[in-house]
Design an enzyme around this catalytic site. Structure first.
Site, PDB file in Angstrom:
ATOM      1  N   ARG A  76     -49.287 -83.636  96.945  1.00 49.25           N
ATOM      2  CA  ARG A  76     -49.082 -82.493  97.859  1.00 49.25           C
ATOM      3  C   ARG A  76     -49.297 -81.162  97.151  1.00 49.25           C
ATOM      4  NH1 ARG A  76     -48.687 -86.782  99.767  1.00 49.25           N
ATOM      5  NH2 ARG A  76     -47.653 -87.380 101.700  1.00 49.25           N
ATOM      6  N   ALA A 114     -26.478 -71.964  87.365  1.00 55.41           N
ATOM      7  CA  ALA A 114     -27.090 -72.179  88.673  1.00 55.41           C
ATOM      8  C   ALA A 114     -28.594 -71.918  88.636  1.00 55.41           C
ATOM      9  CB  ALA A 114     -26.422 -71.267  89.697  1.00 55.41           C
ATOM     10  N   ARG A 145     -22.749 -74.946  92.955  1.00 56.66           N
ATOM     11  CA  ARG A 145     -24.109 -74.415  93.014  1.00 56.66           C
ATOM     12  C   ARG A 145     -25.011 -74.839  91.854  1.00 56.66           C
ATOM     13  NH1 ARG A 145     -20.585 -71.584  90.840  1.00 56.66           N
ATOM     14  NH2 ARG A 145     -20.975 -70.324  89.003  1.00 56.66           N
ATOM     15  N   CYS A 179     -20.804 -63.005  88.924  1.00 59.85           N
ATOM     16  CA  CYS A 179     -20.328 -63.887  89.985  1.00 59.85           C
ATOM     17  C   CYS A 179     -18.869 -64.268  89.771  1.00 59.85           C
ATOM     18  CB  CYS A 179     -21.205 -65.111  90.126  1.00 59.85           C
ATOM     19  SG  CYS A 179     -21.249 -66.147  88.690  1.00 59.85           S
TER      20      CYS A 179
END
Ligand SMILES: [Zn+2]
Length: 338
Positions: A6, A33, A65, A182
């Site tokens: 693909r 993450a 995450r 974060c």
């Protein structure tokens, strides 16, 4: 060759591009993450080799995450680089995966880049000092790097190509690059994937020798904002990182034991002046003689004294959880490990 069919059908890559991807080496700095998602995407795309540097181990709060890690990794406190490597090898056995459990400081990054000469460096750190080191190493060794940052629902990405684009230091005072982390305002996983989508698309372009996006991309996935910022006029003639009068300020080595508070984590990191394998047997007998119970795996050793948890990595680095007071951390460090 079915595996990449693909991707090869996509005209800008094609069979030729796939071969180029196969010959390329990517260095990913940080395996949180951003790092985990960048690494997985590139390993699935059939990159030739990937080197991952990370200093941390897997914790429960990562699992929301950081897509390469499992509950078992968190229970075993596996270093992220090691856990990531195991999973990446299981995903694509054709890719050479090299994990490095260490702090990405100037000394290490310069060593790795000089030795390995990667084709592109992907920034997956959450740390501005490390980004400035990556920025200088990139210029010194002429390796493009891809900046990526996210916090809350806000993300940024930008490709730095030495001798072509302004470097990150050129942009410092001009563009709001954000300094929240974060740990203080949180983060949602979709913004990670948005940043990673930009970073990996640009990394694939570099691999197949296509033109990269020269603009800085910024977006807020929650509030539906998306901007492309033209920064080409911001290259500075006197930039100490990328101009003719460059001095690479971030690569000036430090030769002392460093104590650093890890933002928002109630943790102090100690990086000894002399890196190298720590003699664990001596340390173990020292601690057990004092009645301290020590847990150990192949990569790190940990123990708790009062409310402080110590984690000692084999490269000599130490984390002391339960404090963000450097003076207290110093006292504890020299009392138990100095
Ligand atoms: Zn510059």
């Amino acid at each position: 060759m079915d595996r990449y069919s693909r991707q090869q059908l996509f005209a800008p890559i094609g069979e030729r591009g796939q071969q180029h991807i196969r010959e390329k080496h990517v260095l990913v700095i940080g395996s949180g993450a951003l790092g985990a998602a960048n690494a997985e995407t590139l390993v699935r795309a059939g990159i030739g080799k990937i080197t991952i540097i990370d200093r941390d181990y897997v914790e429960w709060s990562n699992l929301q995450r950081q897509q390469l890690y499992t509950e078992e990794d968190a229970t075993n406190r596996l270093p992220k680089a090691i856990a990531a490597a195991m999973r990446l090898r299981a995903i694509n056995g054709d890719v050479v995966v090299e994990p490095i459990v260490a702090d990405a400081d100037a000394c290490l990054l310069e060593q790795v880049v000089a030795r390995e000469r990667p084709h592109v460096i992907i920034d997956s750190t959450d740390n501005f000092d490390v980004r400035m080191i990556i920025n200088d190493v990139s210029q010194k060794y002429d390796v493009p790097w891809i900046y990526g940052a996210c916090v809350g629902s806000y993300g940024l990405s930008y490709v730095i190509v030495p001798n072509e684009t302004p470097c990150l230091r050129c942009l410092l005072e001009e563009v709001p690059l954000g300094n929240a982390t974060c740990d203080t305002v949180g983060i949602i996983s979709p913004v990670v994937h948005m940043v990673v989508a930009h970073q990996t698309a640009e990394a694939l372009k570099i691999c197949v020798h296509a033109q990269v996006n020269r603009k800085l991309v910024s977006f807020d996935i929650w509030h539906g904002q998306y901007r492309m910022i033209d920064v080409h006029k911001l290259k500075k003639d006197d930039c100490p990182s990328c101009s003719e009068r460059r001095t690479y300020p971030a690569l000036q080595y430090e030769n002392e034991t460093k104590f650093a508070v890890l933002c928002g984590r109630e943790t102090v990191q100690i990086r000894p002046a002399h890196r190298g394998e720590r003699e664990w047997t001596t340390l173990l007998s020292f601690l057990t003689k004092r009645g301290i119970q020590v847990e150990q795996n192949d990569y790190l050793l940990s123990f708790t004294v009062d409310s402080h948890r110590f984690v000692v990595f084999s490269d000599g680095r130490v984390l002391i959880h339960g404090t963000n007071d450097v003076q207290e951390a110093k006292r504890l460090y020299y009392q138990y490990l100095g």
